[in-house]
Design a protein around this motif. Structure first.
Motif, PDB file in Angstrom:
ATOM      1  N   GLY A  32      49.365  33.153  35.171  1.00  0.00           N
ATOM      2  CA  GLY A  32      48.051  33.767  35.032  1.00  0.00           C
ATOM      3  C   GLY A  32      48.132  35.281  35.008  1.00  0.00           C
ATOM      4  O   GLY A  32      48.721  35.895  35.915  1.00  0.00           O
ATOM      5  N   LEU A  33      47.575  35.885  33.965  1.00  0.00           N
ATOM      6  CA  LEU A  33      47.424  37.335  33.889  1.00  0.00           C
ATOM      7  C   LEU A  33      46.033  37.683  34.414  1.00  0.00           C
ATOM      8  O   LEU A  33      45.020  37.325  33.799  1.00  0.00           O
ATOM      9  N   ALA A  34      45.966  38.352  35.552  1.00  0.00           N
ATOM     10  CA  ALA A  34      44.689  38.734  36.167  1.00  0.00           C
ATOM     11  C   ALA A  34      43.718  37.563  36.233  1.00  0.00           C
ATOM     12  O   ALA A  34      42.575  37.658  35.806  1.00  0.00           O
ATOM     13  N   PRO A  35      44.134  36.425  36.783  1.00  0.00           N
ATOM     14  CA  PRO A  35      43.287  35.235  36.782  1.00  0.00           C
ATOM     15  C   PRO A  35      42.177  35.308  37.827  1.00  0.00           C
ATOM     16  O   PRO A  35      42.349  35.871  38.903  1.00  0.00           O
ATOM     17  N   SER A  36      41.052  34.706  37.512  1.00  0.00           N
ATOM     18  CA  SER A  36      39.903  34.705  38.436  1.00  0.00           C
ATOM     19  C   SER A  36      39.995  33.510  39.375  1.00  0.00           C
ATOM     20  O   SER A  36      39.072  32.696  39.471  1.00  0.00           O
ATOM     21  N   ASN A  37      41.094  33.412  40.103  1.00  0.00           N
ATOM     22  CA  ASN A  37      41.401  32.200  40.857  1.00  0.00           C
ATOM     23  C   ASN A  37      40.405  31.885  41.963  1.00  0.00           C
ATOM     24  O   ASN A  37      40.192  30.723  42.285  1.00  0.00           O
ATOM     25  N   HIS A  38      39.826  32.906  42.562  1.00  0.00           N
ATOM     26  CA  HIS A  38      38.873  32.671  43.648  1.00  0.00           C
ATOM     27  C   HIS A  38      37.533  33.340  43.351  1.00  0.00           C
ATOM     28  O   HIS A  38      36.783  33.672  44.267  1.00  0.00           O
ATOM     29  N   THR A  73      47.212  24.981  44.944  1.00  0.00           N
ATOM     30  CA  THR A  73      48.211  24.510  43.991  1.00  0.00           C
ATOM     31  C   THR A  73      48.404  23.006  44.126  1.00  0.00           C
ATOM     32  O   THR A  73      48.002  22.387  45.110  1.00  0.00           O
ATOM     33  N   VAL A  74      49.044  22.437  43.108  1.00  0.00           N
ATOM     34  CA  VAL A  74      49.384  21.018  43.131  1.00  0.00           C
ATOM     35  C   VAL A  74      50.899  20.881  43.068  1.00  0.00           C
ATOM     36  O   VAL A  74      51.585  21.706  42.449  1.00  0.00           O
ATOM     37  N   PRO A  75      51.459  19.856  43.694  1.00  0.00           N
ATOM     38  CA  PRO A  75      52.907  19.677  43.681  1.00  0.00           C
ATOM     39  C   PRO A  75      53.432  19.471  42.264  1.00  0.00           C
ATOM     40  O   PRO A  75      52.783  18.859  41.414  1.00  0.00           O
ATOM     41  N   GLN A 115      43.083  37.279  43.400  1.00  0.00           N
ATOM     42  CA  GLN A 115      43.737  36.546  42.315  1.00  0.00           C
ATOM     43  C   GLN A 115      44.919  35.722  42.823  1.00  0.00           C
ATOM     44  O   GLN A 115      45.301  34.731  42.192  1.00  0.00           O
ATOM     45  N   PHE A 116      45.510  36.127  43.935  1.00  0.00           N
ATOM     46  CA  PHE A 116      46.727  35.494  44.430  1.00  0.00           C
ATOM     47  C   PHE A 116      46.451  34.056  44.865  1.00  0.00           C
ATOM     48  O   PHE A 116      45.369  33.718  45.334  1.00  0.00           O
ATOM     49  N   LEU A 117      47.469  33.219  44.705  1.00  0.00           N
ATOM     50  CA  LEU A 117      47.418  31.825  45.134  1.00  0.00           C
ATOM     51  C   LEU A 117      48.311  31.612  46.350  1.00  0.00           C
ATOM     52  O   LEU A 117      49.318  32.320  46.529  1.00  0.00           O
ATOM     53  N   ASN A 118      47.960  30.618  47.131  1.00  0.00           N
ATOM     54  CA  ASN A 118      48.788  30.213  48.265  1.00  0.00           C
ATOM     55  C   ASN A 118      49.387  28.846  47.965  1.00  0.00           C
ATOM     56  O   ASN A 118      48.664  27.922  47.583  1.00  0.00           O
ATOM     57  N   GLY A 119      50.685  28.722  48.137  1.00  0.00           N
ATOM     58  CA  GLY A 119      51.332  27.452  47.876  1.00  0.00           C
ATOM     59  C   GLY A 119      52.831  27.573  47.947  1.00  0.00           C
ATOM     60  O   GLY A 119      53.382  28.681  47.997  1.00  0.00           O
TER      61      GLY A 119
END
Length: 292
Positions: free
Chosen positions: A165-171, A218-220, A241-245
């Motif tokens: 993801g480039l600058a994703p709107s994850n949250h 995230t998903v496995p 934007q950051f994800l935890n996983g």
């Protein structure tokens, strides 16, 4: 929120010679998209190689389209030997953009869940055409986030190897982010929260974001890379934007190029960011990333 591409001048000059919505049918993907493919994308006769077994699917952002968003990355990946595919999603007839000097439809406007279903169908088309078991996905802004809905809720995890993801709107994003996107596109302020359901979905605290938060980030089985810039003025605050996983690499562009002033829209054209993308897609052959 959206990764709408008011393409930089060097990309716009390339666009001026390219076909718009009148592209010959043979150049259009079998799902009937009507925006011309970016250079290097949507060769439905392409077959993956042992070096790059997963085709790459490019997913544009809000107020964007596949042509303008991927003028830089698509030919780069094709030149590296990937099979590259790009779709349009969430379009509304009659709504156009002149970000690259061409009058082209813009997308990423519909409900994110509906757009994720379009991506699901497109991924199946790519897998069927190429014979690949999985694809890798690269998305910009909304296009970096909505594939995660596909992975979480639509069974996409078994069909995807990597999500970049480039600058994703994850949250989601704050109201400042939504307002800051509008100046890139004349008249776009009239679309926000009227015809743009995706804008509502990407706002912090939306029903959509509560649904996304009901499951882990995230998903496995899928590797995730998030590439962010500290100067992002659209997906704000940028650290959201950051994800935890367990299989996540959150990357800050300025850690590799401290003098970079790249912001939300231009990250899709930044040589530093695109180098980070190619490293994420092929980590076994990653090379040092510097400015430029």
């Amino acid at each position: 929120m959206a990764g709408a591409t008011a393409a930089p001048a060097y990309a716009a000059s390339a666009a001026s010679a390219a076909p718009a919505a009148s592209a010959p049918a043979a150049e259009l993907p079998p799902d009937g998209d009507t925006v011309a493919s970016p250079p290097g994308a949507n060769d439905w006769n392409c077959r993956p190689t042992a070096a790059h077994p997963n085709p790459v699917v490019l997913v544009h952002g809000t107020f964007a389209n596949r042509y303008e968003n991927w003028l830089a990355l698509s030919p780069l990946l094709k030149g590296l030997g990937y099979c590259v595919f790009a779709l349009d999603y969430g379009t509304i007839p009659g709504i156009t953009s002149t970000g690259s000097g061409l009058l082209l439809p813009i997308g990423g406007l519909g409900p994110v869940a509906d757009s994720a279903a379009q991506l699901a169908r497109f991924v199946d088309l790519v897998r069927n055409a190429t014979g690949a078991a999985k694809v890798d996905i690269v998305g910009h802004s909304q296009g970096g986030m909505l594939p995660n809905y596909y992975l979480k809720f639509l069974g996409g995890a078994s069909k995807v190897g990597k999500l970049v993801g480039l600058a994703p709107s994850n949250h989601g994003t704050t109201l400042d982010g939504i307002v800051n996107l509008a100046p890139y596109f004349p008249g776009v302020a009239d679309l926000i929260y009227t015809v743009c359901q995706a804008c509502r979905d990407q706002a912090v605290g939306s029903d959509f974001n509560r649904t996304m938060a009901s499951r882990p980030d995230t998903v496995p089985g899928v590797s995730y890379t998030v590439i962010s810039t500290v100067y992002d003025e659209v997906v704000t605050p940028w650290r959201t934007q950051f994800l935890n996983g367990p299989d996540v690499d959150n990357v800050v562009l300025q850690d590799h190029c401290p003098v970079s002033l790249v912001e939300h829209v231009t990250i899709a054209f930044s040589p530093t960011a695109l180098h980070l993308v190619t490293n994420a897609l092929d980590p076994a052959h990653a090379t040092p990333v510097f400015c430029g």
